[in-house]
Design a protein around this motif. Structure first.
Motif, PDB file in Angstrom:
ATOM      1  N   THR A 134      24.454  14.867  13.568  1.00 34.63           N
ATOM      2  CA  THR A 134      25.462  15.302  14.527  1.00 34.63           C
ATOM      3  C   THR A 134      26.593  14.284  14.505  1.00 34.63           C
ATOM      4  O   THR A 134      26.383  13.105  14.835  1.00 34.63           O
ATOM      5  N   VAL A 135      27.778  14.715  14.088  1.00 34.00           N
ATOM      6  CA  VAL A 135      28.952  13.843  14.050  1.00 34.00           C
ATOM      7  C   VAL A 135      29.719  14.026  15.353  1.00 34.00           C
ATOM      8  O   VAL A 135      30.108  15.141  15.705  1.00 34.00           O
ATOM      9  N   VAL A 136      29.916  12.914  16.073  1.00 36.03           N
ATOM     10  CA  VAL A 136      30.511  12.954  17.398  1.00 36.03           C
ATOM     11  C   VAL A 136      31.894  12.318  17.346  1.00 36.03           C
ATOM     12  O   VAL A 136      32.064  11.214  16.820  1.00 36.03           O
ATOM     13  N   GLU A 137      32.889  13.008  17.868  1.00 32.45           N
ATOM     14  CA  GLU A 137      34.229  12.440  17.900  1.00 32.45           C
ATOM     15  C   GLU A 137      34.238  11.174  18.755  1.00 32.45           C
ATOM     16  O   GLU A 137      33.650  11.136  19.836  1.00 32.45           O
ATOM     17  N   GLY A 138      34.905  10.151  18.256  1.00 32.67           N
ATOM     18  CA  GLY A 138      34.997   8.905  19.010  1.00 32.67           C
ATOM     19  C   GLY A 138      34.260   7.774  18.337  1.00 32.67           C
ATOM     20  O   GLY A 138      34.198   7.690  17.113  1.00 32.67           O
ATOM     21  N   ARG A 139      33.650   6.912  19.141  1.00 31.90           N
ATOM     22  CA  ARG A 139      33.026   5.691  18.650  1.00 31.90           C
ATOM     23  C   ARG A 139      31.530   5.684  18.967  1.00 31.90           C
ATOM     24  O   ARG A 139      30.981   6.694  19.416  1.00 31.90           O
ATOM     25  N   ILE A 140      30.895   4.547  18.755  1.00 37.34           N
ATOM     26  CA  ILE A 140      29.440   4.479  18.871  1.00 37.34           C
ATOM     27  C   ILE A 140      28.944   4.859  20.260  1.00 37.34           C
ATOM     28  O   ILE A 140      27.905   5.506  20.410  1.00 37.34           O
ATOM     29  N   ASP A 141      29.681   4.500  21.305  1.00 36.22           N
ATOM     30  CA  ASP A 141      29.249   4.863  22.650  1.00 36.22           C
ATOM     31  C   ASP A 141      29.232   6.374  22.848  1.00 36.22           C
ATOM     32  O   ASP A 141      28.378   6.907  23.578  1.00 36.22           O
ATOM     33  N   ASP A 142      30.170   7.076  22.199  1.00 36.24           N
ATOM     34  CA  ASP A 142      30.199   8.532  22.289  1.00 36.24           C
ATOM     35  C   ASP A 142      29.000   9.150  21.568  1.00 36.24           C
ATOM     36  O   ASP A 142      28.388  10.106  22.050  1.00 36.24           O
ATOM     37  N   ALA A 143      28.669   8.575  20.404  1.00 35.82           N
ATOM     38  CA  ALA A 143      27.475   9.040  19.685  1.00 35.82           C
ATOM     39  C   ALA A 143      26.226   8.770  20.517  1.00 35.82           C
ATOM     40  O   ALA A 143      25.296   9.589  20.560  1.00 35.82           O
ATOM     41  N   GLY A 144      26.202   7.614  21.197  1.00 32.00           N
ATOM     42  CA  GLY A 144      25.067   7.289  22.053  1.00 32.00           C
ATOM     43  C   GLY A 144      24.894   8.257  23.196  1.00 32.00           C
ATOM     44  O   GLY A 144      23.767   8.625  23.563  1.00 32.00           O
TER      45      GLY A 144
END
Length: 395
Positions: free
Chosen positions: A177-187
């Motif tokens: 799952t590729v999440v727009e933004g940075r690592i906190d957004d993926a978290g």
């Protein structure tokens, strides 16, 4: 659940409660603190020869690991070279510089060490699926080791994760799952999914075993130096898993009477995201979240490292410290190491080289000191970034 003879279970680093490994697959059930594998050291009668006398790769150190090699999910990780760097030593004015080249691992980074143990634990717990949020490299490693174990993997990465990581997660069969933004957004996306799924987490400091796999880097380093402890270890620091693990390994070797000293541990960060450096310099025991992270070093762009108390304790206990350098200096360091020593350091990893150069300029090292730099990943992971920096100089 098959474990090694001296493995005594898990201890919470916050509340101090002890748990059986079978009943605590993740964080502390009582306070949600980080769990740390513990051993009955008094039962171990180890010599330098018997500690590293059997097994292959990192599993040569089986007596000080939770699981025996016989049940391990392994792809021959560990046993990476320690490359002497005489030109860097001369430039820094120290006795010797070595580069621990973790780019030689199976998926090209030190993440393989942690995921070997984490996925082994997942399989022993009867998991069918593993999951994590990651800046990229840990996701590639997790998907590879899950494939090896016959498990499904679910990987949440920020959109800025490298093409290599994204491609190889897919190649290993990972559900990405590729999440727009940075690592906190993926978290955040990972946490939302975990609330609905019964997946086994192999995320940093959620599983108790990733830092345990990475501590073997220090065992190997000391053994490769003929059981001489380096004076300094400089580590590119985001979540700090490897730094915490290596410091633990150094204390174990000393406790067992196999060495006498602890290496000074140094956390190297980018000036664009340096919560550990800021906390260390302010004398705090815990970081404050970095409000606007901005660095090309995606692997250490961790604005809110949950294990900062453990990192800061390791720095202070070992008489080390923390250093931040600019992205330009980090990229320059990658070029310097490649041109002078032939070693291909990843962009994130080059923070260790840049940080060590800055520390040398501050006279943090003595003229006879031995300094070890952790190259946590292969330069080929982001060769385009390093080449672009080279071209920007008109070369």
């Amino acid at each position: 659940m098959e474990t090694t003879a001296a493995f005594a279970g898990l201890v919470c680093t916050d509340c101090g409660e002890r748990f059986d490994a079978e009943t605590a697959p993740g964080r502390c059930p009582d306070c949600d603190g980080i769990l740390d594998p513990d051993y009955d050291y008094e039962t171990l009668e180890l010599t330098r020869e018997t500690l590293s006398g059997g097994g292959s790769g990192l599993w040569r150190y089986e007596p000080l690991l939770p699981f025996p090699e016989s049940v391990a999910v392994t792809i021959d990780e560990g046993s990476t070279p320690l490359v002497e760097a005489p030109a860097l030593a001369e430039e820094m004015g120290v006795g010797a510089v070595y580069i621990k080249d973790e780019g030689r691992n199976t998926t090209g980074t030190f993440k393989d060490r942690g995921q070997a143990l984490a996925v082994t634990a997942a399989r022993l717990h009867g998991a069918t699926d593993v999951a994590l949020a990651t800046a990229g490299n840990a996701g590639q490693a997790a998907s590879a080791y899950a494939a090896r174990a016959g498990l499904d993997s679910h990987v949440f990465v920020p959109s800025r994760a490298s093409f290599v990581n994204k491609a190889m997660i897919n190649v290993h069969g990972g559900d990405m799952t590729v999440v727009e933004g940075r690592i906190d957004d993926a978290g955040a996306a990972y946490e939302a999914a975990m609330a609905d799924e019964e997946w086994h987490s192999v995320k940093t400091f959620v599983t108790p075993y990733r830092h345990e796999g990475k501590k073997t880097m220090l065992y190997e380093t000391v053994e490769q130096l003929d059981w001489s402890v380096p004076d300094h270890v400089v580590y590119p620091t985001g979540g700090g898993v490897g730094l915490v693990g290596m410091h633990k390994a150094a204390t174990e070797l000393r406790k067992l009477g196999l060495t006498d000293e602890l290496p000074a541990m140094w956390a190297a960060q980018s000036e664009g995201c340096a919560p550990i450096v800021e906390a260390f310099e302010a004398g705090r025991d815990r970081h404050e979240p970095w409000e606007v992270p901005d660095t090309i070093c995606g692997g250490i762009e961790i604005p809110d490292p949950g294990a900062s108390p453990l990192i800061l304790e390791a720095l202070r206990t070992s008489d080390g410290g923390a250093v931040a350098t600019s992205d330009d200096a980090i990229l320059d360091a990658a070029l310097t190491v490649a041109k002078q020593e032939g070693v291909e350091m990843g962009v994130t990893c080059s923070a260790a080289a840049s940080g060590a150069m800055a520390l040398a300029d501050r006279d943090a090292f003595g003229p006879d000191d031995t300094v070890v730099l952790l190259n946590t990943g292969a330069g080929s992971k982001d060769a385009d970034v390093i080449r672009s920096h080279l071209m920007s100089k008109g070369i």
